[in-house]
Design a protein around this motif. Structure first.
Motif, mmCIF file in Angstrom:
data_model
loop_
_atom_site.group_PDB
_atom_site.id
_atom_site.type_symbol
_atom_site.label_atom_id
_atom_site.label_comp_id
_atom_site.label_asym_id
_atom_site.label_seq_id
_atom_site.Cartn_x
_atom_site.Cartn_y
_atom_site.Cartn_z
ATOM 1 N N GLN A 29 0.814 -1.205 0.000
ATOM 2 C CA GLN A 29 0.000 0.000 0.000
ATOM 3 C C GLN A 29 0.854 1.265 0.000
ATOM 4 O O GLN A 29 0.320 2.364 0.092
ATOM 5 C CB GLN A 29 -0.937 -0.010 1.204
ATOM 6 C CG GLN A 29 -1.974 -1.111 1.113
ATOM 7 C CD GLN A 29 -2.919 -1.108 2.290
ATOM 8 O OE1 GLN A 29 -3.124 -0.092 2.931
ATOM 9 N NE2 GLN A 29 -3.503 -2.253 2.578
ATOM 10 N N LYS A 30 2.161 1.111 -0.143
ATOM 11 C CA LYS A 30 3.059 2.268 -0.223
ATOM 12 C C LYS A 30 3.675 2.323 -1.613
ATOM 13 O O LYS A 30 3.925 1.291 -2.233
ATOM 14 C CB LYS A 30 4.176 2.160 0.808
ATOM 15 C CG LYS A 30 3.720 2.385 2.223
ATOM 16 C CD LYS A 30 4.899 2.448 3.157
ATOM 17 C CE LYS A 30 4.437 2.806 4.544
ATOM 18 N NZ LYS A 30 5.568 3.036 5.445
ATOM 19 N N GLY A 31 3.894 3.533 -2.107
ATOM 20 C CA GLY A 31 4.528 3.695 -3.401
ATOM 21 C C GLY A 31 3.636 3.324 -4.566
ATOM 22 O O GLY A 31 4.106 2.971 -5.635
ATOM 23 N N THR A 61 3.052 1.926 -9.923
ATOM 24 C CA THR A 61 4.015 1.850 -8.846
ATOM 25 C C THR A 61 5.128 2.844 -9.086
ATOM 26 O O THR A 61 5.526 3.092 -10.210
ATOM 27 C CB THR A 61 4.622 0.427 -8.713
ATOM 28 O OG1 THR A 61 5.191 0.050 -9.951
ATOM 29 C CG2 THR A 61 3.553 -0.588 -8.332
ATOM 30 N N ALA A 62 5.617 3.418 -7.992
ATOM 31 C CA ALA A 62 6.700 4.388 -8.083
ATOM 32 C C ALA A 62 8.027 3.663 -8.268
ATOM 33 O O ALA A 62 8.242 2.592 -7.689
ATOM 34 C CB ALA A 62 6.740 5.239 -6.806
ATOM 35 N N VAL A 63 8.896 4.224 -9.088
ATOM 36 C CA VAL A 63 10.231 3.679 -9.282
ATOM 37 C C VAL A 63 11.237 4.812 -9.149
ATOM 38 O O VAL A 63 10.933 5.965 -9.416
ATOM 39 C CB VAL A 63 10.401 2.990 -10.656
ATOM 40 C CG1 VAL A 63 9.527 1.766 -10.742
ATOM 41 C CG2 VAL A 63 10.081 3.942 -11.770
ATOM 42 N N GLN A 64 12.441 4.455 -8.727
ATOM 43 C CA GLN A 64 13.505 5.436 -8.611
ATOM 44 C C GLN A 64 14.500 5.240 -9.735
ATOM 45 O O GLN A 64 14.582 4.164 -10.325
ATOM 46 C CB GLN A 64 14.235 5.285 -7.275
ATOM 47 C CG GLN A 64 13.462 5.845 -6.113
ATOM 48 C CD GLN A 64 14.307 5.779 -4.862
ATOM 49 O OE1 GLN A 64 14.859 4.741 -4.531
ATOM 50 N NE2 GLN A 64 14.396 6.892 -4.154
ATOM 51 N N GLY A 65 15.222 6.260 -9.987
ATOM 52 C CA GLY A 65 16.250 6.135 -11.009
ATOM 53 C C GLY A 65 16.139 7.285 -11.983
ATOM 54 O O GLY A 65 15.288 8.148 -11.888
ATOM 55 N N GLY A 66 17.013 7.246 -12.953
ATOM 56 C CA GLY A 66 16.970 8.355 -13.893
ATOM 57 C C GLY A 66 17.498 8.005 -15.230
ATOM 58 O O GLY A 66 17.679 6.982 -15.716
#
Length: 66
Positions: A29-31, A61-66
């Motif tokens: 339930q997060k991100g 869904t949230a993802v990190q990176g670039g």
């Protein structure tokens, strides 16, 4: 009832809620962001937002990176 989640057909009980859709995907339930029929549903309303037959649910869904 039939609900479409990210384009995939799923069967749910008639009293299903947004939280049930997340549970069916095994998502935390997060991100996560959820929209039902094109409308974003705030996290605080997931437990109380009923799904209807034929609803289109998009879960991102949230993802990190670039």
């Amino acid at each position: 009832m039939v609900v479409w989640i990210n384009g995939e057909r799923r069967e749910f009980a008639p009293d299903a809620r947004v939280l049930d859709a997340l549970g069916a995907l095994g998502l935390p339930q997060k991100g996560v962001a959820v929209a039902v029929d094109g409308e974003v549903v705030p996290k605080a309303q997931w437990a109380g937002t009923a799904l209807v037959d034929g609803a289109r649910v998009e879960v991102l869904t949230a993802v990190q990176g670039g």
